[in-house]
Design an enzyme around this catalytic site. Structure first.
Site: not given
Lengths: 385, 385
Positions: A120, A197, A234
């Site tokens: 990330e 994300k 993540c």
């Protein structure tokens, strides 16, 4: 704990402490079927050592089928430390990151990797703990036309590798907003698309909602020459629904580029990506940053402790899980590393045929439940005397 | 492998093979925060040994709060073998099962257990592998008024224990249908309600769809004097949406009474219930049968192997996971056992406050996605050149 007094990995401890018979039992219960090591030519291993990059390679075979050929794909996961101090100039940091990327992709290419994924926000310090907007927002780049994408397009084409590049994105077309984004570049060097994300943490030092909002790109699956891939960035790994979204869209490999630290997080690391592979019948690839990043200005962490300049040790431990739940050992908790895993994508459908989780999942029942539960008047189904 | 050549547990191997320092590291990464052992009085331990029941007790503490008192609850999970040969008369089997249940609840009561759960279809052999309808269908009983519920109501009242009793249910009111059901009896001896298994396997020897259909009771949560509890029966543990359903309805403890065997299943055992605890902010209790059950008539398993009379070793390994991901060691893989775990239900809300998974879960987005995906015209979101 700083990086220097971290232990290497639990796999290292187990392998060195248990006798062969006990190790086999423990490994089977903890990690499932064996994932045989792929022999790495000495020259490549030596090159990796000269780069100070741990290099590991495993294979996860599937059953032979009569009507489909083997669909072997080599996946490369790269975990790395920030190569310069966090207060280096952005241009210097980018140069150092690009040099490291060239080395990693060189190794990957030599081991026949087809799809390569960075961690990330790979080309910058993970600075969101500071809550400072500058200079960190300056690291953000346009997804399609930014310098990092341009740089990787060349590498992808030269090496015939699909590259997933998780970056901080600046969307100049839409009010200069910032996003946490993964860019997908195909093996011909084309920009294929991006994913933002979906779930943003508000936890301790992960004050990321200071910088960017929940993604608006859905759950895209990217059709490449090497299978259908997706990216769960993540904190999205904590959300089974996020994993499900990529599964419903047909993903065969889902990458989880991450940056995570600490005792709160580490016992969850081996669980969530692995559970997702089992539940959704695809391969998952968990990638974590390594090392300890020290910032110029002190900051607090919302935990009652004094101000400090780092937020702990990124524990690495990147690994791959197959749809049958078997997983590779993790990379080290302390070193830069490249994990190469040869998988047979045919295992996805085989696992679905074996377990039947997709056939038995009763989506319509849950569509109704979630629709009701997302209304704030929702009355839970509670039975009492 | 038969029961006799099974190893005890991986925890046993690790504890005996690693030095203290290494064990602490491995335990922290694999199992999270320590779960201190609760001292068991010698008299009770001796009684357990005389019953040939392994007895273990752990505590999982939470933070002290200013506005809520500690909500300590002792959970008892009981895993056991079928005490008589599978071809015994139903009445004899029931008698033997009830004698065993009395012993287990006697021990649980002496250790202050508040909520007690049996394994799946606890009072009969797990005979669904045979695909024979008789005599196995005769084991089915009415949930509210059947003999097993009546028997347990008395025990629940005498011992002030909530009892979850997973049985094969006969619904005489609705066309004599059969269900895989968990009955909940409160600590005053009242029948509180029932839940029917939501997801039914069609896997190898788990030919359970031969006997019963997917449950129609939703995701009920039972409000008891000792917290809000729910039951995710066996194969439902593979479905993150099923776990989510109980979470949306406010469960604080979700039991997973199971019966599972083999190398395909065991590496998943430590993953799925644990992932559910993390994702949903509740305690999960995974309970598996132990031993090998041998049937009178041979049967095949849909795996190309010759007909045989047993379908492998139920590997026990029952355990509890907290909302922060910490878990207890498992019970043995080979023995009858009672696992007592004292939890503080306050940890549920604490974990939600810490991680924010419920705040960040974007239910409305997934309600829409699941609604679309449950239509057979659904077009997946695929990006390609």
């Amino acid at each position: 704990m700083s990086s220097t007094n971290q232990f290497q990995s639990i796999e290292h401890i187990l392998k060195n402490s248990l006798n062969d018979e006990d190790y086999a039992k423990v490994r089977q219960v903890l990690y499932g079927n064996a994932t045989p090591e792929i022999e790495i030519p000495t020259l490549i291993q030596d090159t990796a050592e000269s780069y100070d990059i741990e290099l590991k390679a495993y294979s996860i075979p599937a059953l032979a089928e009569q009507t489909r050929p083997v669909r072997a794909v080599r996946i490369g996961l790269f975990q790395h430390q920030t190569p310069l101090p966090t207060n280096s100039k952005i241009s210097e940091m980018h140069n150092a990151m690009q040099k490291l990327a060239v080395k990693a992709i060189h190794l990957a290419s030599n081991l026949g990797v087809n799809v390569f994924c960075f961690q990330e926000a790979w080309n910058m310090p993970f600075a969101f703990c500071t809550r400072e907007k500058f200079p960190w927002c300056e690291y953000a780049e346009e997804a399609e036309h930014g310098p990092t994408t341009k740089f990787l397009q060349q590498l992808a084409k030269e090496n015939n590798i699909v590259i997933i590049s998780p970056i901080l994105e600046r969307d100049g077309t839409h009010s200069d907003t910032i996003w946490n984004t993964a860019v997908v570049i195909d093996n011909h060097g084309n920009y294929l698309g991006k994913h933002r994300k979906n779930h943003i943490p508000r936890v301790g030092d992960f004050n990321e909602s200071t910088y960017y909002f929940e993604g608006n790109t859905g759950h895209p699956v990217f059709q490449t020459d090497y299978g259908k891939i997706a990216i769960n960035i993540c904190y999205g790994r904590h959300h089974p629904l996020n994993w499900l979204g990529f599964g419903l869209n047909g993903a065969e490999i889902v990458f989880n580029p991450s940056a995570t630290v600490g005792d709160l997080s580490e016992p969850l690391w081996g669980i969530e990506a692995r559970n997702a592979a089992i539940a959704n019948g695809y391969f998952t690839c968990a990638i974590n940053r390594v090392g300890t990043e020290i910032f110029e200005n002190e900051f607090t962490s919302g935990n009652g402790k004094p101000a400090h300049k780092d937020f702990g040790h990124f524990y690495g431990s990147s690994y791959v899980t197959a749809p049958n739940g078997s997983r590779t050992p993790g990379l080290s908790r302390t070193r830069n590393g490249l994990l190469v895993t040869e998988v047979d994508l045919n295992m996805c459908r085989q696992a679905k045929d074996t377990w039947g989780f997709q056939m038995t999942q009763r989506l319509d029942m849950y569509a109704k439940l979630l629709s009701e539960a997302s209304d704030h008047h929702f009355v839970p189904q509670i039975i009492k005397k």
